[in-house]
Design an enzyme around this catalytic site. Structure first.
Site, PDB file in Angstrom:
ATOM      1  N   ILE A  47       0.826  -1.215   0.000  1.00 52.29           N
ATOM      2  CA  ILE A  47       0.000   0.000   0.000  1.00 52.29           C
ATOM      3  C   ILE A  47       0.862   1.268   0.000  1.00 52.29           C
ATOM      4  O   ILE A  47       0.399   2.337  -0.395  1.00 52.29           O
ATOM      5  CB  ILE A  47      -0.945  -0.027   1.235  1.00 52.29           C
ATOM      6  CG1 ILE A  47      -2.177   0.814   0.984  1.00 52.29           C
ATOM      7  CG2 ILE A  47      -0.234   0.380   2.512  1.00 52.29           C
ATOM      8  CD1 ILE A  47      -3.276   0.603   2.023  1.00 52.29           C
TER       9      ILE A  47
ATOM     10  N   HIS B 203       5.851 -12.137   6.264  1.00 55.12           N
ATOM     11  CA  HIS B 203       5.711 -11.643   4.887  1.00 55.12           C
ATOM     12  C   HIS B 203       7.075 -11.350   4.297  1.00 55.12           C
ATOM     13  O   HIS B 203       8.015 -11.021   5.020  1.00 55.12           O
ATOM     14  CB  HIS B 203       4.835 -10.389   4.833  1.00 55.12           C
ATOM     15  CG  HIS B 203       5.285  -9.285   5.748  1.00 55.12           C
ATOM     16  ND1 HIS B 203       4.979  -9.269   7.093  1.00 55.12           N
ATOM     17  CD2 HIS B 203       6.014  -8.170   5.519  1.00 55.12           C
ATOM     18  CE1 HIS B 203       5.493  -8.182   7.646  1.00 55.12           C
ATOM     19  NE2 HIS B 203       6.138  -7.501   6.705  1.00 55.12           N
TER      20      HIS B 203
END
Ligand code: AMP
Length: 136
Positions: A33, A103
Site C-alpha cells: 500500500i 511476509h
C-alpha cells in the site's frame, strides 16, 4: 502469539481489500500500500505465522515449499526475474517488522543499490530513495 486481527490476517479473510497479484493454496501476494520502489509486492503465507522463527519451527514442509515457490512465481508475474529484484523479510523488533504475520517484500523495477549501509550514530537503511534512521 499470533494476533488474528493483524492487517494481513484481515486481508486473508477478505475483510480488507488488497491489490492482488497472485494466490494459490499456500500464499497470497499483493501490492504494498506504501510502495518503496517502482515495484513493491508482498508475499504472505496463508497459514497463521508471526514471523520466520514461528514459520521455521511450526510450518509443514509443504507450506515452506509453497512459500518459496510462491516467491519465485510472483517475481515471474511481476516481470523482474530477468532484471533482478530484492526480496526482504523484516523480522521482529530489531528487524523493523510492523505487521505480525510473516511476509516477504519483493522490490524491483529499478536498481536497488547495495544491501544496507551503516551510519556512524545509527543505522541507515536505504529503501529506494528514502532513508530511515534509528537512533539509540
Ligand atoms: P514490515 O515493516 O515488513 O512489517 O512491513 C509491512 C508492510 O505492509 C509495509 O510496507 C506497509 O506499507 C504494508 N501494508 C500495511 N498495510 C497494508 C495493506 N492494507 N495493504 C498492503 N500493504 C500494507
Amino acid at each position: 502469539m499470533y494476533d488474528k486481527n493483524n492487517v494481513f490476517a484481515k486481508i486473508l479473510r477478505g475483510e480488507i481489500p488488497c491489490n492482488k497479484i497472485y494466490e494459490d493454496e499456500f500464499v497470497l501476494a499483493f501490492k504494498d500500500i506504501n510502495p518503496q520502489a517502482k515495484i513493491h509486492a508482498l508475499v504472505i503465507p496463508k497459514g497463521a505465522y508471526v514471523d520466520m522463527d514461528d514459520f521455521a519451527l511450526n510450518a509443514k514442509s509443504k507450506e515452506i515449499e509453497g512459500l518459496i515457490r510462491g516467491l519465485g512465481k510472483v517475481a515471474n508475474i511481476l516481470g523482474v526475474s530477468t532484471s533482478g529484484y530484492r526480496y526482504l523479510g523484516n523480522n521482529g523488533r530489531d528487524g523493523g517488522q510492523e505487521v505480525p504475520h510473516l511476509h516477504f517484500h519483493i522490490f524491483g523495477g529499478q536498481s536497488l543499490g547495495r544491501m544496507i549501509s551503516i551510519k556512524k550514530d545509527g543505522w541507515r537503511i536505504k529503501k529506494s530513495t528514502q532513508f530511515f534512521f534509528w537512533w539509540d
